[in-house]
Scaffold this motif. Structure first.
Motif, short mmCIF file in Angstrom:
data_model
loop_
_atom_site.label_atom_id
_atom_site.label_comp_id
_atom_site.label_asym_id
_atom_site.label_seq_id
_atom_site.Cartn_x
_atom_site.Cartn_y
_atom_site.Cartn_z
N ALA A 1 0.40 7.94 -8.45
CA ALA A 1 0.83 7.34 -6.87
C ALA A 1 0.10 6.31 -6.42
O ALA A 1 0.42 5.18 -5.76
N ARG A 2 -1.23 6.46 -6.28
CA ARG A 2 -2.36 5.57 -5.55
C ARG A 2 -2.17 4.34 -6.38
O ARG A 2 -2.65 3.23 -5.62
N ALA A 3 -2.22 4.16 -7.81
CA ALA A 3 -2.07 2.80 -8.34
C ALA A 3 -1.01 1.93 -8.06
O ALA A 3 -1.01 0.75 -8.34
N ASN A 4 0.14 2.63 -7.55
CA ASN A 4 1.21 1.88 -7.46
C ASN A 4 1.52 1.57 -5.71
O ASN A 4 2.49 1.29 -5.40
N GLU A 5 0.46 2.17 -5.00
CA GLU A 5 0.70 1.99 -3.58
C GLU A 5 0.94 0.74 -3.24
O GLU A 5 1.80 0.34 -2.14
N PHE A 6 0.33 -0.35 -3.77
CA PHE A 6 0.28 -1.85 -3.47
C PHE A 6 0.62 -2.78 -4.53
O PHE A 6 0.21 -3.86 -4.73
N ALA A 7 1.62 -2.30 -5.26
CA ALA A 7 2.05 -3.14 -6.50
C ALA A 7 2.39 -4.31 -6.17
O ALA A 7 3.46 -4.88 -5.27
N GLY A 8 2.03 -5.49 -6.87
CA GLY A 8 2.42 -6.77 -6.84
C GLY A 8 1.70 -7.55 -5.84
O GLY A 8 1.80 -8.75 -5.35
#
Length: 262
Positions: A251-258
């Motif tokens: 979840a933390r790895a995808n929090e600011f995707a892009g």
């Protein structure tokens, strides 16, 4: 930036941040044994909890909490984040950490001049200068609140728990303090808003979470941090964050995707 050179603020950190172009989503503000101060220099910091609907803040104070806070973002996050030690809370705001425990509120409601200075002065300088300007404003604020010091027995118990990263029993704290368990718990809870046992769990979780972020195996973290086994660690992570360790990492790895590279 850690403020070791600023009076009474050891253990307090200042982190400017600038995230642009991410996919809109959410970010988890995880429990820790600190109080947070966030100066949002964008369109506002939108927070919600398990008990509250989203609310927008400009300069927010988040007391020590035992459950996650959800930050809702539109892909842009710009501002400065401060992690405040209990001593810093007293020195800056004139209140005990326990007085703001489990709360999120506008700093302007408690210290309007400080809130205005932080927002105006940080917003007026280039991003690479915000950490230094924030440290200066905080240093100039010290002592203005005029609050008396913390109870020495409560403070000593907190320091011992922090030094042991939560691996210290309440019975041992009681033995070291010379007070009864009831008396020490009352002093401690009045100062910090949580009891010694809750604080120990929080210190231990914070230590384990940092090791998890560093990539250590979960079973090794459980042993190193004093959990009875990996299942015990997983139960504690789920209690504090709503997610087991591996799911939390995802979840933390995808929090600011892009997001654009800084």
């Amino acid at each position: 930036m850690e403020l070791r050179d600023v009076r009474r603020l050891n253990g307090t950190t200042i982190t400017p941040y600038r995230i642009l172009g991410a996919t809109p989503g959410t970010h988890l503000g995880l429990p820790s044994p600190t109080t947070t101060l966030v100066i949002d220099l964008g369109t506002g910091l939108v927070l919600s909890t398990r008990e509250s609907e989203p609310r927008t803040f400009r300069v927010s104070v988040g007391g020590m909490h035992l459950a996650p806070v959800t930050v809702h973002h539109d892909g842009t996050q710009v501002g400065v984040f401060l992690s405040l030690s209990p001593g810093a809370v007293r020195a800056l705001f004139g209140v005990r950490p326990g007085d703001v425990c489990a709360q999120n509120f506008e700093l302007a409601d408690m210290a309007p001049r400080l809130a205005r200075r932080l927002y105006d002065e940080l917003g007026a300088v280039a991003p690479d200068r915000r950490g230094d300007v924030c440290a200066r404003v905080i240093d100039e604020r010290l002592g203005a609140a005029g609050t008396p010091p913390a109870d020495p027995d409560a403070q000593r118990a907190w320091q011992l728990l922090g030094a042991a990263r939560g691996r210290l029993t309440v019975s041992r704290l009681v033995e070291l303090s010379g007070w009864s368990a009831r008396k020490l718990t009352a002093l401690f809870t009045a100062e910090y808003g949580v009891g010694p046992k809750q604080a120990a769990r929080l210190f231990r979780f914070d230590h384990a979470r940092r090791r998890l972020d560093a990539g250590e195996p979960i079973a090794e973290i459980a042993t190193a941090c004093g959990y009875s086994d990996q299942a015990h660690l997983t139960r504690e992570f789920t209690a504090f964050t709503g997610l087991p360790p591996r799911s939390l990492l995802t979840a933390r790895a995808n929090e600011f995707a892009g997001a654009a590279a800084p």
